[in-house]
Scaffold this motif. Structure first.
Motif, short mmCIF file in Angstrom:
data_model
loop_
_atom_site.label_atom_id
_atom_site.label_comp_id
_atom_site.label_asym_id
_atom_site.label_seq_id
_atom_site.Cartn_x
_atom_site.Cartn_y
_atom_site.Cartn_z
N ARG A 1 0.83 -1.21 0.00
CA ARG A 1 0.00 0.00 0.00
C ARG A 1 0.86 1.26 0.00
NH1 ARG A 1 -4.41 2.65 -1.61
NH2 ARG A 1 -2.68 3.90 -2.34
N VAL A 2 1.93 1.26 0.81
CA VAL A 2 2.81 2.42 0.87
C VAL A 2 3.50 2.64 -0.48
CG1 VAL A 2 4.92 3.34 1.92
CG2 VAL A 2 3.16 2.31 3.36
N SER A 3 3.96 1.56 -1.10
CA SER A 3 4.63 1.68 -2.40
C SER A 3 3.69 2.26 -3.44
CB SER A 3 5.14 0.31 -2.86
OG SER A 3 6.11 -0.20 -1.97
N PHE A 4 2.45 1.81 -3.44
CA PHE A 4 1.45 2.32 -4.38
C PHE A 4 1.16 3.80 -4.09
CE2 PHE A 4 -3.18 2.16 -5.90
CZ PHE A 4 -2.83 2.43 -7.22
N SER A 5 1.05 4.14 -2.81
CA SER A 5 0.78 5.53 -2.42
C SER A 5 1.90 6.46 -2.86
CB SER A 5 0.61 5.64 -0.90
OG SER A 5 -0.54 4.95 -0.47
N ILE A 6 3.12 5.98 -2.81
CA ILE A 6 4.27 6.78 -3.24
C ILE A 6 4.10 7.18 -4.70
CG2 ILE A 6 6.74 6.62 -3.81
CD1 ILE A 6 6.92 4.83 -1.18
N LEU B 1 1.17 9.20 2.96
CA LEU B 1 1.44 7.79 3.19
C LEU B 1 0.68 7.29 4.42
CD1 LEU B 1 5.29 7.50 2.48
CD2 LEU B 1 3.36 7.41 0.88
N ILE B 2 0.72 8.07 5.48
CA ILE B 2 0.07 7.66 6.73
C ILE B 2 -1.45 7.59 6.54
CG2 ILE B 2 -0.41 8.33 9.12
CD1 ILE B 2 2.41 9.62 9.14
N THR C 1 -0.05 7.43 17.72
CA THR C 1 1.13 8.10 17.18
C THR C 1 0.91 8.52 15.73
OG1 THR C 1 2.60 6.87 18.66
CG2 THR C 1 3.60 7.89 16.72
N LEU C 2 0.38 7.61 14.92
CA LEU C 2 0.16 7.92 13.50
C LEU C 2 -0.84 9.06 13.34
CD1 LEU C 2 0.03 4.31 11.97
CD2 LEU C 2 1.92 5.94 11.89
N ASN C 3 -1.92 9.03 14.09
CA ASN C 3 -2.90 10.11 14.02
C ASN C 3 -2.32 11.44 14.50
OD1 ASN C 3 -5.35 9.06 12.88
ND2 ASN C 3 -5.59 7.80 14.71
N HIS C 4 -1.44 11.35 15.50
CA HIS C 4 -0.79 12.56 16.02
C HIS C 4 0.06 13.22 14.95
CE1 HIS C 4 1.10 15.28 18.83
NE2 HIS C 4 2.30 14.78 18.57
N VAL C 5 0.86 12.41 14.22
CA VAL C 5 1.70 12.95 13.15
C VAL C 5 0.84 13.46 12.01
CG1 VAL C 5 3.45 12.36 11.41
CG2 VAL C 5 3.71 11.56 13.77
N LEU C 6 -0.26 12.78 11.77
CA LEU C 6 -1.15 13.16 10.67
C LEU C 6 -1.81 14.52 10.91
CD1 LEU C 6 -2.17 11.92 8.02
CD2 LEU C 6 -4.09 10.96 9.30
N PHE D 1 8.20 2.88 11.10
CA PHE D 1 7.39 3.88 11.81
C PHE D 1 5.90 3.55 11.70
CE2 PHE D 1 5.05 7.99 11.42
CZ PHE D 1 5.08 8.32 12.77
N ILE D 2 5.45 3.18 10.51
CA ILE D 2 4.02 2.96 10.28
C ILE D 2 3.52 1.69 10.96
CG2 ILE D 2 2.36 2.39 8.44
CD1 ILE D 2 3.87 4.41 6.67
N THR D 3 4.36 0.68 11.10
CA THR D 3 3.93 -0.59 11.71
C THR D 3 4.30 -0.72 13.19
OG1 THR D 3 6.00 -1.73 11.11
CG2 THR D 3 4.18 -1.80 9.50
#
Length: 466
Positions: free
Chosen positions: A143-148, A273-274, A299-304, A444-446
């Motif tokens: 998913r991350v690769s596709f999002s890139i 990405l997030i 953490t992910l939502n905080h960075v987002l 970071f994401i996982t």
């Protein structure tokens, strides 16, 4: 009767109830009831969760012995999707026929129904993708690769394939893998007794690339917005949890772009990405939040949602020195910041992502633009909680005289980089770019702490298996 071929992910959805389907996959578990029927948990990699197959006792016969359907075996099932009375699953499959495709000897199959350490699973890189953890890593990596690609394509960037074999060292650190076709048992020698690489395949020393940046800059100075995304290599004898000898890098390069715009691009990119992963891989992220890091989603939502603080390196050093915190590594102006310093800034001081900029020129590569003070360069690092640096970039030095001065400073072969300097001779423009290590982003994401567990087949010092 017509059967629809379906993935496990689709069969688990309530809208599939009532359909006659074919499922194919690998058995996670099988248990038998006293009443004679069996429950098989099937997974095909399309989702984190399994689908439960109810196998009536009459399906177990000489042709298909249900006892042979063991963990790890592969089967094909025809059956009816029904509403499940069980909690946590919308559907189950009532099997009408079951075909055993490939057996897995339970005496030797290593992935039995029990917890396995990540260290143990590294020795089974050819099988570990069948586990919950590594199936989830693979889907998120996808998913991350596709999002890139989506992010850059939607923003007018062109994808450039930069060479894997190169004669130049982008970082100037010399930690490169040599590529040669010479007979290492009897290499040709020159007049000084050294290996004569003029007799090699490329007639010179060549290496696996540490970065596609210098090459992609050439396309930036003709196409304006470009990016490269491919494997890179470092012959760094480091056995830490954050280093690998082979990893994937995303490196955009943007013409007519100064450092401040570069920061904005990096911030937008990371947020994209997030957000894509949280939306499209929710089940996998929930798994990691439960089993790897219970604060992951927070953490992910905080960075987002948090603003990315812009902070100069000099200001950061001042904050760290006045913090009163005891660090393992001393903080002095002119030294590179360590992960503990970066995490303090993001987790304790600002409690938000931070973009540091204007680093000392002595600790950064030759291609970064020198500031007017002559002591710092227009470099930037994006720092996030729990990881520290996740993106590194800079405005490039586009003034020929200063670029050559920096190259001489770092004792580079001027002739080897003549083609790079030509970009400053012919139509030079301000341009900037950054690099994101795919595996660092996945950690970071996982929430996974070791880079070896987000690479399908990790290459590290002393390890080139599979």
């Amino acid at each position: 009767m017509t059967y629809e071929k379906m993935t496990v992910a689709a069969a688990r959805k309530a809208e599939s109830i009532g359909k006659q389907i074919i499922l194919q996959g690998w058995v996670r578990t099988r248990r038998d009831s006293k009443a004679g029927f069996s429950f098989v948990e099937l997974n095909d990699g399309s989702s984190q969760g399994n689908v439960q197959i109810i196998v009536p006792k009459e399906l177990s016969n000489d042709e298909t012995d249900i006892k042979a359907v063991t963990a790890g075996s592969s089967i094909a099932v025809k059956g009816l999707v029904k509403e499940s009375p069980g909690q946590g699953q919308a559907t189950e499959i009532e099997a009408q026929s079951i075909e055993l495709i490939g057996t897995a000897d339970p005496a030797t199959y290593p992935l039995q129904k029990k917890g396995h350490s990540l260290e143990f699973l590294r020795s089974l890189a050819h099988l570990r993708v069948r586990t919950n953890t590594f199936g989830a890593v693979a889907r998120i990596r996808n998913r991350v690769s596709f999002s890139i690609h989506q992010f850059f394509q939607e923003n007018g960037f062109y994808y450039v394939h930069t060479p894997i074999i190169t004669a130049s060292d982008c970082e100037g650190a010399g930690q490169m893998f040599h590529v040669t076709s010479l007979d290492l048992n009897n290499p040709p020698k020159n007049d000084t007794g050294k290996v004569d690489f003029s007799k090699d395949f490329f007639a010179k020393s060549s290496y696996l690339t540490v970065s596609g940046q210098l090459n992609v800059e050439t396309y930036c100075c003709g196409l304006s917005r470009v990016y490269t995304f491919g494997p890179t290599f470092r012959a760094e004898n480091s056995n830490t949890s954050r280093h690998a000898a082979e990893f994937w890098m995303i490196e955009p390069e943007i013409a007519f772009c100064v450092l401040e715009e570069n920061m904005e691009w990096a911030e937008k990119f990371l947020r994209r990405l997030i957000s894509d992963v949280l939306r499209d891989c929710a089940e996998d992220i929930d798994f990691f939040n439960k089993h790897i890091d219970t604060t992951l989603i927070e953490t992910l939502n905080h960075v987002l949602t948090s603003p990315f603080v812009r902070l100069s390196y000099t200001e950061a050093v001042d904050i760290l020195q006045k913090s009163g915190k005891k660090f393992d590594y001393k903080v002095d102006w002119g030294t590179d910041l360590q992960s503990e310093h970066e995490r303090f800034l993001t987790e304790e001081h600002f409690k938000s992502p931070v973009i540091l900029y204007d680093y000392p020129r002595t600790i950064k590569p030759f291609y970064m633009r020198v500031n007017e003070d002559g002591k710092t360069v227009r470099a930037m690092d994006v720092l996030v909680p729990k990881v520290g640096e996740i993106i590194g970039g800079s405005e490039r030095e586009y003034r020929l005289d200063l670029l050559e001065e920096r190259m001489q400073e770092q004792e580079l072969d001027m002739e080897a980089y003549r083609w790079y300097a030509d970009l400053r001779r012919y139509g030079t423009v301000p341009h900037s770019g950054f690099g994101l290590g795919l595996e660092r982003a996945l950690m970071f994401i996982t929430g996974i702490a070791n880079i070896r567990d987000v690479l399908p087949f990790p290459r590290t010092p002393g390890n080139c298996e599979f």
